[in-house]
Write a protein that holds these residues in place. Structure first.
Motif, PDB file in Angstrom:
ATOM      1  N   HIS A 116       0.634  -1.192   0.228  1.00 46.08           N
ATOM      2  CA  HIS A 116       0.195  -0.211  -0.019  1.00 46.08           C
ATOM      3  C   HIS A 116       0.535   1.487  -0.078  1.00 46.08           C
ATOM      4  CE1 HIS A 116      -3.092   3.599   1.194  1.00 46.08           C
ATOM      5  NE2 HIS A 116      -3.876   2.535   0.516  1.00 46.08           N
ATOM      6  N   GLU A 117       2.015   1.364   0.975  1.00 48.13           N
ATOM      7  CA  GLU A 117       2.752   2.513   0.542  1.00 48.13           C
ATOM      8  C   GLU A 117       3.645   2.834  -0.607  1.00 48.13           C
ATOM      9  OE1 GLU A 117       2.426   0.839   4.470  1.00 48.13           O
ATOM     10  OE2 GLU A 117       3.320  -0.031   2.727  1.00 48.13           O
ATOM     11  N   GLU A 118       3.671   1.778  -1.408  1.00 50.34           N
ATOM     12  CA  GLU A 118       4.182   2.215  -2.635  1.00 50.34           C
ATOM     13  C   GLU A 118       2.977   2.217  -4.028  1.00 50.34           C
ATOM     14  OE1 GLU A 118       5.492  -1.826  -4.007  1.00 50.34           O
ATOM     15  OE2 GLU A 118       7.429  -1.662  -3.187  1.00 50.34           O
ATOM     16  N   PHE A 119       1.756   2.114  -3.221  1.00 47.99           N
ATOM     17  CA  PHE A 119       0.591   2.515  -4.109  1.00 47.99           C
ATOM     18  C   PHE A 119       0.471   4.281  -4.073  1.00 47.99           C
ATOM     19  CE2 PHE A 119      -3.994   3.595  -3.668  1.00 47.99           C
ATOM     20  CZ  PHE A 119      -4.465   3.621  -5.147  1.00 47.99           C
ATOM     21  N   GLN A 120       0.577   4.518  -2.318  1.00 46.98           N
ATOM     22  CA  GLN A 120       0.301   6.368  -2.299  1.00 46.98           C
ATOM     23  C   GLN A 120       1.238   5.902  -2.797  1.00 46.98           C
ATOM     24  OE1 GLN A 120      -2.354   6.426  -0.152  1.00 46.98           O
ATOM     25  NE2 GLN A 120      -1.924   8.110  -0.502  1.00 46.98           N
ATOM     26  N   ARG A 121       2.611   6.244  -2.827  1.00 48.65           N
ATOM     27  CA  ARG A 121       3.394   6.820  -3.846  1.00 48.65           C
ATOM     28  C   ARG A 121       3.279   7.289  -5.140  1.00 48.65           C
ATOM     29  NH1 ARG A 121       7.412   4.331  -0.399  1.00 48.65           N
ATOM     30  NH2 ARG A 121       7.941   2.628  -1.881  1.00 48.65           N
ATOM     31  N   LEU A 122       2.746   6.181  -6.290  1.00 47.78           N
ATOM     32  CA  LEU A 122       2.433   6.304  -7.097  1.00 47.78           C
ATOM     33  C   LEU A 122       1.544   7.453  -7.082  1.00 47.78           C
ATOM     34  CD1 LEU A 122       2.499   2.231  -8.323  1.00 47.78           C
ATOM     35  CD2 LEU A 122       4.324   4.548  -8.552  1.00 47.78           C
TER      36      LEU A 122
END
Length: 581
Positions: A565-571
């Protein structure tokens, strides 16, 4: 010399001699050793039979014993019954005397004179006169007209009087079938003499047809059988030459001549021609010829070959004109304006396809959609389709991408049926039932639904396998990232019949439609579009990298994936920066 002049001298014999006239046709003495019977028939002479004498003739006193049988040397021949065949022709060695039955002959006396012959010649026998000695001048005793009873010698024969011509109406055929029951005289011989008058008399030496009857033609008329035969032969040869010339010309034209072709851009009459998928130049040419567009298949193939874009003619329906030159037909088919097709692109929704069909068929808007809603069960759907009552369109996902004929005059159900049939055919090649179980899905329809989501969310071919993995991972309700929620904008846009990437969270969260994957776990009830081959294959073979998230960071074509989810938030922040939000 004896009293009858039969000595060795040249004195002629007396006519009363019994052997007088024993010669040939001209009164000459027959050759020794060869006495043929006249006309091939034996001569019958009858004389009183004398009793046999037991002894031999007295050669010393000039008196000879009388015998009824011939005496030759020391051999005495017993009397035999008269046999005509035995005496038909006699041969004796050269120099020996021939003896005839019925004449009494004695031996020779010491002086060489012949013994007395007691019998006179038969006056009823016209040939009982003996000719004179060899070399003597022979008188003609047959000068009278009746000297030779029939049959006459060849030199004495006279032509028979010709019969009077028969009436024309009762003219008889000039040939006699004889025992062969109708064999034509032309095949029975004598064909070379057909043009000559048949003036020879009947009898020996005459031309005779089969069965012993003469083949005659009335005097002054020519036989026509050779003429008919020649006419038949001429006709046969003429027909053969004509046939050879005809086939030779056709062979030359087919191999070396120009193919038959129309000229110009065609008449004002238009015609619709449907070209099936995978059709080659020859097959297209045949379809055009049958529709009256081109004159020959060879002309179309030649024109397509000479055109640099001739191999780019696609399947579908074309509106062409009748009696076009092959070159004009090729150019018109390469022009998009002539195409009367409906092209279904991968991921396209049914509502868009229905609209295009209405336009191509010249129907009012919404006509095709109504037909689909009413007749979907008769269009050839697979048995596993439409297994959910919440499906909005039973044909969604079954209008397989491709080009389909849709020309004016066609019915919308015919166009739809072609699309559905193609989809069922393509899906059957993938064995969707077994693959669905392997991927932990409930039915083949769910596989098609996943493929439609992959097709809708993916931007490139490389994205499809990752997108398929994201879907399978998020469907797992036990995962701590999504717990079974897909949260795809494409499903919400489908239920709204939109393609909007900017959807507010309040709008999404307030809509509880089964196709809203933000508020409903799992897959939507059915496909949201018509997936193509690439998306289907990616759905059946996803990656295994742990992807759970994706974001179109440029808002158009670039898609990036994340595992947490963290990577998704950056994207997501990257997306907001690119779009100005």
């Amino acid at each position: 010399m004896t009293e009858y002049g039969r000595g060795p001298g040249s004195e002629p014999w007396h006519p009363e001699d019994p052997l007088y006239g024993d010669g040939g046709w001209d009164g000459q003495q027959a050759h020794a050793g060869h006495q043929p019977a006249y006309g091939g028939q034996p001569q019958h002479q009858h004389y009183p039979q004398q009793p046999q004498q037991p002894g031999y003739g007295d050669w010393g006193n000039g008196q000879a014993q009388q015998y009824d049988q011939h005496q030759y040397g020391q051999q005495q021949y017993p009397q035999q019954p008269y046999d005509p065949q035995q005496y038909q022709q006699q041969y004796v060695p050269q120099g020996q005397q021939t003896y005839h039955e019925g004449y009494q002959e004695g031996g020779w006396d010491g002086t060489g004179s012949h013994a007395h012959v007691p019998y006179a010649a038969d006056p009823g026998d016209p040939y009982g006169q003996q000719a004179a000695a060899y070399g003597a001048e022979q008188p003609d005793f047959y000068g009278t007209p009746d000297a030779y009873p029939p049959p006459e010698p060849p030199a004495r024969r006279r032509a028979e009087p010709e019969p009077p011509p028969e009436p024309e109406a009762e003219e008889k055929p000039d040939w006699d079938p004889g025992p062969d029951q109708g064999e034509h005289a032309f095949f029975a011989g004598g064909g070379a003499d057909d043009d000559e008058d048949d003036d020879e008399p009947d009898g020996r030496g005459g031309r005779r047809g089969r069965g012993g009857k003469d083949v005659k033609t009335p005097k002054g008329k020519k036989k026509g059988r050779n003429g008919c035969a020649c006419l038949v032969v001429v006709l046969v040869f003429a027909g053969g030459i004509g046939g050879v010339g005809y086939f030779g010309y056709n062979f030359y034209q087919n191999r070396y001549g120009a193919a038959p072709d129309f000229s110009g851009s065609g008449t004002g009459q238009s015609v619709s021609v449907q070209i099936p998928e995978g059709a080659g130049g020859a097959q297209i040419g045949r379809l055009l010829k049958e529709a009256g567009v081109v004159k020959s298949v060879d002309a179309f193939v030649s024109a397509a070959t000479n055109n640099p874009d001739g191999d780019k003619i696609q399947a579908g329906a074309y509106i062409l004109k009748k009696e076009m030159s092959a070159q004009s037909a090729v150019e018109m088919m390469l022009d998009g304006d002539s195409q009367a097709n409906v092209m279904v692109t991968p991921g396209q929704r049914n509502v868009r396809v229905y609209k295009v069909i209405d336009e191509k068929l010249g129907l009012s808007a919404g006509t095709t959609k109504k037909v689909a809603e009413k007749q979907y069960k008769t269009l050839g759907l697979p048995s596993w389709a439409n297994d959910n009552s919440q499906i909005k369109d039973p044909l969604e996902g079954f209008l397989f991408p491709g080009t389909y004929a849709a020309a004016k005059g066609m019915k919308p159900e015919a166009v739809l049926k072609a699309m559905v049939s193609n989809a069922a055919k393509q899906y059957a090649t993938y064995d969707l039932e077994d693959k669905a179980k392997a991927l932990k899905l409930d039915s083949p329809l769910q596989l098609v639904t996943v493929a439609s989501l992959v097709q809708a969310e993916g931007k490139t071919v490389d994205d499809y396998r990752k997108m398929a993995e994201v879907i399978y991972n998020r469907l797992d309700r036990a995962n701590p990232e999504t717990y079974g929620f897909l949260q795809f904008d494409s499903t919400f846009n489908y239920l709204k019949s939109e393609s909007n990437i900017e959807i507010s969270e309040s709008e999404i969260n307030s809509n509880k439609d089964p196709y809203n994957t933000y508020t409903n776990k799992g897959l939507p009830p059915g496909p949201i579009g018509n997936p193509g081959d690439v998306a289907i294959k990616a759905t059946l073979n996803p990656t295994d990298d742990g992807w759970y998230y994706f974001v179109a960071t440029d808002g158009v074509s670039k898609t990036e994936f994340a595992k947490t989810h963290e990577e998704f938030q950056r994207l997501k922040d990257k997306f907001n920066e690119s779009t100005g939000n």
